[in-house]
Design an enzyme around this catalytic site. Structure first.
Site, mmCIF file in Angstrom:
data_model
loop_
_atom_site.group_PDB
_atom_site.id
_atom_site.type_symbol
_atom_site.label_atom_id
_atom_site.label_comp_id
_atom_site.label_asym_id
_atom_site.label_seq_id
_atom_site.Cartn_x
_atom_site.Cartn_y
_atom_site.Cartn_z
ATOM 1 N N GLU A 43 0.823 -1.210 0.000
ATOM 2 C CA GLU A 43 0.000 0.000 0.000
ATOM 3 C C GLU A 43 0.861 1.266 0.000
ATOM 4 O O GLU A 43 1.896 1.331 0.662
ATOM 5 C CB GLU A 43 -0.887 -0.010 1.245
ATOM 6 N N LYS A 112 -9.485 2.821 -2.240
ATOM 7 C CA LYS A 112 -9.838 2.313 -0.910
ATOM 8 C C LYS A 112 -11.190 2.849 -0.453
ATOM 9 O O LYS A 112 -11.415 4.057 -0.367
ATOM 10 C CB LYS A 112 -8.742 2.713 0.071
ATOM 11 N N CYS A 146 -5.651 -2.883 2.926
ATOM 12 C CA CYS A 146 -5.397 -2.762 4.362
ATOM 13 C C CYS A 146 -6.673 -2.858 5.214
ATOM 14 O O CYS A 146 -7.200 -3.940 5.427
ATOM 15 C CB CYS A 146 -4.624 -1.463 4.609
#
Length: 261
Positions: A43, A112, A146
């Site tokens: 990431e 995200k 994540c």
């Protein structure tokens, strides 16, 4: 069919995209000896969590990073789960996962969805809205970033549409390493899919990161696990195993989504 996966678990130079491009170039060269089918990056690998400066250092529409990854994919003839990058768009900055196939084509972008307020992501980043589904080599995969792995309903939204492997790119902190391992194993078991988690190593001014990238099979068995430092983690996955596991315990056929609302 077997696919060889290599995760690049790297330290990330805080707020220094050019240095990070150089690091990735060096590690691509090193990874090439493994002859993987797919390489995975972590990431925000171009900038790290230098959130307060993202407006200045983020890549506009991820153009520079996309070109960098396209050239690498063609050079090494490898598919790239190009980690996520700080992607400056018209209304702010997004944390965007990039998928490039071995022909150098941009296959998919996913920004995200779940922003991690504990690290002030909601202050400096704009959430995405698209799904992480994509195809490589005629296989349906999914990507997540994540914090996304703490939302099993979001992952199931992808596996219920056929995703057979989940690629997770992360900057996961060392103090929650046990959560990282447990959540990834749980996502593999409940979705009967491979889970490939590529985390970063090292530290930035505020955080110490866990490393411990993982490759997990559809039974929840850990095939390969990295340590804490810079490492290239490689393993083969057998895609036919997904169908075998899903046939043996048919959870997707037995779901009753009409009651899940």
């Amino acid at each position: 069919m077997k696919l060889k996966i290599s995760c690049i678990q790297m330290d990330i130079a805080f707020g220094n995209p050019q240095k990070n491009y150089q690091t990735v170039e060096r590690l691509f060269d090193k990874t090439h000896t493994e002859k993987p089918d797919i390489i995975v990056l972590p990431e925000l690998w171009t900038t790290g969590y230098d959130l307060t400066h993202l407006n200045e250092i983020a890549d506009f529409k991820a153009a520079q990073t996309i070109e960098f990854l396209q050239n690498a994919a063609q050079k090494y003839q490898v598919h790239l789960i190009g980690g996520s990058v700080a992607n400056r768009v018209e209304n702010g900055v997004r944390n965007t996962l990039l998928i490039i196939n071995k022909d150098g084509r941009l296959v998919h972008q996913y920004s995200k969805l779940h922003l991690f307020k504990l690290m002030d992501e909601h202050v400096y980043l704009e959430a995405g809205s698209e799904k992480g589904l994509f195809q490589l080599d005629n296989y349906q995969f999914a990507g997540a970033i994540c914090y996304d792995i703490r939302f099993p309903e979001w992952i199931r939204a992808h596996t219920s549409k056929g995703a057979e492997a989940l690629f997770v790119v992360a900057e996961w902190p060392a103090q929650r390493l046990s959560h990282w391992r447990a959540l990834l194993v749980a996502r593999a078991i409940e979705n009967q899919c491979y889970v490939i988690g590529c985390n970063r190593s090292g530290q930035d001014p505020n955080n110490h990161f866990a490393g411990h990238s993982l490759i997990i099979d559809p039974w929840g068995e850990v095939i390969a696990e990295a340590g804490e430092n810079e490492e290239i983690l490689s393993a083969e996955i057998e895609m036919d195993l997904v169908k075998e596991v899903r046939k043996q315990i048919p959870i997707f056929a037995d779901r009753r989504p009409e009651f899940y609302k």
